[in-house]
Design a protein around this motif. Structure first.
Motif, PDB file in Angstrom:
ATOM      1  N   SER A  13      21.906  50.380  49.952  1.00 20.95           N
ATOM      2  CA  SER A  13      22.785  49.370  49.363  1.00 20.95           C
ATOM      3  C   SER A  13      23.759  50.029  48.407  1.00 20.95           C
ATOM      4  N   TRP A  14      24.890  49.372  48.177  1.00 20.51           N
ATOM      5  CA  TRP A  14      25.921  49.932  47.316  1.00 20.51           C
ATOM      6  C   TRP A  14      26.781  48.792  46.771  1.00 20.51           C
ATOM      7  N   HIS A  15      27.629  49.106  45.806  1.00 20.27           N
ATOM      8  CA  HIS A  15      28.529  48.112  45.210  1.00 20.27           C
ATOM      9  C   HIS A  15      29.972  48.580  45.294  1.00 20.27           C
ATOM     10  N   HIS A  16      30.860  47.617  45.232  1.00 19.33           N
ATOM     11  CA  HIS A  16      32.275  47.937  45.086  1.00 19.33           C
ATOM     12  C   HIS A  16      32.570  48.280  43.619  1.00 19.33           C
ATOM     13  N   ALA A  17      33.616  49.051  43.445  1.00 15.12           N
ATOM     14  CA  ALA A  17      34.078  49.391  42.095  1.00 15.12           C
ATOM     15  C   ALA A  17      35.600  49.342  42.080  1.00 15.12           C
ATOM     16  N   VAL A  18      36.153  49.233  40.894  1.00 15.00           N
ATOM     17  CA  VAL A  18      37.609  49.191  40.727  1.00 15.00           C
ATOM     18  C   VAL A  18      38.095  50.583  40.346  1.00 15.00           C
ATOM     19  N   ILE A  19      39.219  50.990  40.921  1.00 13.49           N
ATOM     20  CA  ILE A  19      39.864  52.238  40.506  1.00 13.49           C
ATOM     21  C   ILE A  19      41.242  51.905  39.937  1.00 13.49           C
ATOM     22  N   VAL A  20      41.580  52.591  38.865  1.00 15.49           N
ATOM     23  CA  VAL A  20      42.871  52.390  38.191  1.00 15.49           C
ATOM     24  C   VAL A  20      43.403  53.751  37.769  1.00 15.49           C
ATOM     25  N   PRO A  21      44.718  53.868  37.563  1.00 14.99           N
ATOM     26  CA  PRO A  21      45.250  55.117  37.015  1.00 14.99           C
ATOM     27  C   PRO A  21      44.725  55.345  35.601  1.00 14.99           C
ATOM     28  N   VAL A  22      44.632  56.608  35.205  1.00 14.03           N
ATOM     29  CA  VAL A  22      44.226  56.951  33.839  1.00 14.03           C
ATOM     30  C   VAL A  22      45.166  56.254  32.844  1.00 14.03           C
ATOM     31  N   GLY A  23      44.582  55.609  31.825  1.00 18.30           N
ATOM     32  CA  GLY A  23      45.366  54.914  30.824  1.00 18.30           C
ATOM     33  C   GLY A  23      45.666  53.465  31.143  1.00 18.30           C
ATOM     34  N   HIS A  24      45.148  52.952  32.256  1.00 18.14           N
ATOM     35  CA  HIS A  24      45.399  51.554  32.648  1.00 18.14           C
ATOM     36  C   HIS A  24      44.723  50.605  31.646  1.00 18.14           C
ATOM     37  N   PRO A  25      45.352  49.444  31.368  1.00 19.47           N
ATOM     38  CA  PRO A  25      44.757  48.492  30.415  1.00 19.47           C
ATOM     39  C   PRO A  25      43.344  48.048  30.765  1.00 19.47           C
ATOM     40  N   LEU A  26      43.020  47.932  32.064  1.00 27.97           N
ATOM     41  CA  LEU A  26      41.675  47.496  32.437  1.00 27.97           C
ATOM     42  C   LEU A  26      40.608  48.492  31.976  1.00 27.97           C
ATOM     43  N   ALA A  27      40.983  49.756  31.874  1.00 27.92           N
ATOM     44  CA  ALA A  27      40.025  50.774  31.455  1.00 27.92           C
ATOM     45  C   ALA A  27      39.646  50.634  29.975  1.00 27.92           C
ATOM     46  N   GLN A  28      40.416  49.843  29.239  1.00 26.27           N
ATOM     47  CA  GLN A  28      40.129  49.656  27.816  1.00 26.27           C
ATOM     48  C   GLN A  28      39.154  48.520  27.560  1.00 26.27           C
ATOM     49  N   LEU A  29      38.912  47.688  28.577  1.00 25.30           N
ATOM     50  CA  LEU A  29      38.015  46.543  28.396  1.00 25.30           C
ATOM     51  C   LEU A  29      36.560  47.001  28.372  1.00 25.30           C
ATOM     52  N   GLU A  30      35.792  46.356  27.523  1.00 24.47           N
ATOM     53  CA  GLU A  30      34.374  46.717  27.411  1.00 24.47           C
ATOM     54  C   GLU A  30      33.619  46.302  28.662  1.00 24.47           C
ATOM     55  N   LYS A  31      33.958  45.135  29.215  1.00 26.95           N
ATOM     56  CA  LYS A  31      33.315  44.659  30.433  1.00 26.95           C
ATOM     57  C   LYS A  31      34.334  43.898  31.265  1.00 26.95           C
ATOM     58  N   LEU A  32      34.506  44.300  32.500  1.00 29.65           N
ATOM     59  CA  LEU A  32      35.492  43.666  33.365  1.00 29.65           C
ATOM     60  C   LEU A  32      35.022  42.276  33.794  1.00 29.65           C
ATOM     61  N   THR A  33      35.998  41.409  34.041  1.00 27.72           N
ATOM     62  CA  THR A  33      35.726  40.085  34.607  1.00 27.72           C
ATOM     63  C   THR A  33      36.592  39.904  35.831  1.00 27.72           C
ATOM     64  N   VAL A  34      36.196  38.988  36.703  1.00 26.14           N
ATOM     65  CA  VAL A  34      36.992  38.726  37.898  1.00 26.14           C
ATOM     66  C   VAL A  34      38.350  38.144  37.496  1.00 26.14           C
ATOM     67  N   GLU A  35      38.386  37.413  36.381  1.00 24.74           N
ATOM     68  CA  GLU A  35      39.649  36.850  35.895  1.00 24.74           C
ATOM     69  C   GLU A  35      40.608  37.965  35.491  1.00 24.74           C
ATOM     70  N   ALA A  36      40.080  39.009  34.864  1.00 25.82           N
ATOM     71  CA  ALA A  36      40.926  40.135  34.466  1.00 25.82           C
ATOM     72  C   ALA A  36      41.477  40.863  35.685  1.00 25.82           C
ATOM     73  N   LEU A  37      40.664  41.012  36.728  1.00 25.63           N
ATOM     74  CA  LEU A  37      41.124  41.676  37.951  1.00 25.63           C
ATOM     75  C   LEU A  37      42.231  40.870  38.628  1.00 25.63           C
ATOM     76  N   ALA A  38      42.106  39.557  38.587  1.00 28.20           N
ATOM     77  CA  ALA A  38      43.060  38.688  39.274  1.00 28.20           C
ATOM     78  C   ALA A  38      44.452  38.737  38.657  1.00 28.20           C
ATOM     79  N   GLU A  39      44.578  39.311  37.481  1.00 31.78           N
ATOM     80  CA  GLU A  39      45.894  39.410  36.840  1.00 31.78           C
ATOM     81  C   GLU A  39      46.750  40.541  37.416  1.00 31.78           C
ATOM     82  N   TYR A  40      46.172  41.376  38.267  1.00 34.97           N
ATOM     83  CA  TYR A  40      46.887  42.537  38.782  1.00 34.97           C
ATOM     84  C   TYR A  40      46.964  42.499  40.314  1.00 34.97           C
ATOM     85  N   PRO A  41      48.016  43.083  40.884  1.00 38.31           N
ATOM     86  CA  PRO A  41      48.046  43.236  42.348  1.00 38.31           C
ATOM     87  C   PRO A  41      46.909  44.153  42.776  1.00 38.31           C
TER      88      PRO A  41
END
Length: 307
Positions: free
Chosen positions: A165-193
């Protein structure tokens, strides 16, 4: 009755009753295909196919029952050769694994390396395709195994076993705003293409389900079957990526960050599928144990022989 007639019946069903395609697949002529079918029907005293003029439209009731027997006979004829090979040379032969790009690229290299150390004289072939394509290859007997996350369940001819079994993960460029969040939410992901897998590949349904459960529609600007392609377009700034976590390599993906989303996306399970009734040689069972140590020969044999 002969094997060529049986092959023609099977191939006619697979090619949607198009005799031109059947002739091409079996390297023969269309008149020859038609004659073999007619000879077999005359010998058995039944009509196998429904006809409209010279065209075949489908199977008769008798043809549907006969098709099941034809498939068993042809599978067993392949098994006869495998049994002979097994006792003639136990550690030498060929094995074709049909799988998706993600499995071939990220999950299988270490497994195959370990297997080849034990069986250097077994020639391996990897065929990459969609889950539907690789399932078809196993059903037809062309491939020994299909390894994928989707497409192997609910096919009567295939017995599937969980691998890992495995999980999906999000990848972003170094310095992306999502990388600053303590815990990601689906709402936060939906704000980006978003750039992710095509439908039907690598657990895409789990991604869609997570957004749907939150009442959100993701802005998927690009989809692909290859995680390397997804990473490339994240690097050029097209959006954030959602990939299988195993597809991220910190040593190679220097410009990207991997963000944990195991709390957002349900786990996915990769499975290995084998055709029911397919004879596996000793080294095939060893490959399965290398792939999944818990997958013992006795378990596989029992499942394959079960009606």
């Amino acid at each position: 009755m002969n094997f060529q007639q049986l092959r023609i019946v099977r191939e006619t069903i697979r090619r949607d009753f198009n005799l031109t395609d059947v002739a091409a697949a079996l390297y023969t002529s269309q008149p020859g295909v038609s004659k073999h079918i007619k000879d077999l029907e005359d010998e058995l005293g039944i009509e196998i196919f429904v006809r409209r003029g010279k065209r075949l439209l489908g199977l008769t009731p008798a043809g549907r029952e006969l098709a099941e027997v034809v498939e068993r006979i042809l599978v067993d004829s392949q098994n006869l050769k495998r049994i002979a090979d097994q006792f003639a040379s136990r550690d030498q032969g060929h094995m074709l694994i049909a799988t998706t790009h993600t499995q071939a690229r990220y999950a299988l290299p270490d497994v195959i390396k370990s297997f080849k150390r034990s069986f250097p004289r077994v020639h391996l072939a990897l065929h990459q395709g969609s889950p539907r394509e690789i399932a078809t290859m196993v059903v037809s007997g062309e491939a020994d195994f299909a390894i994928a996350t989707e497409g192997l369940d609910n096919i009567p001819e295939i017995v599937s076993f969980p691998c890992y079994s495995w999980h999906h993960a999000v990848i972003v460029p170094v310095g992306h705003p999502l990388a600053q969040l303590e815990k990601l939410t689906v709402e936060a992901l939906a704000e980006y293409p978003i750039i992710t897998y095509q439908e039907g590949f690598t657990g895409r349904y789990q991604i869609d389900a997570a957004f749907s459960a939150a009442g959100l529609t993701p802005d998927i600007v690009l989809s692909a079957i290859d995680a390397d392609v997804i990473k490339t377009y994240v690097e050029v700034g097209l959006g954030i990526g959602i990939i299988a976590s195993m597809a991220f390599n910190p040593g190679r993906d220097h410009g990207l960050r991997l963000l944990d989303t195991s709390h957002i996306f349900e786990r996915s399970v990769t499975k290995v599928g084998v055709r029911r009734g397919h004879y596996l040689r000793d080294y095939s069972y060893r490959f399965l144990e290398t792939l999944t140590p818990e997958l013992k020969e006795a378990t596989v044999r029992a499942a394959l022989s079960r009606e």
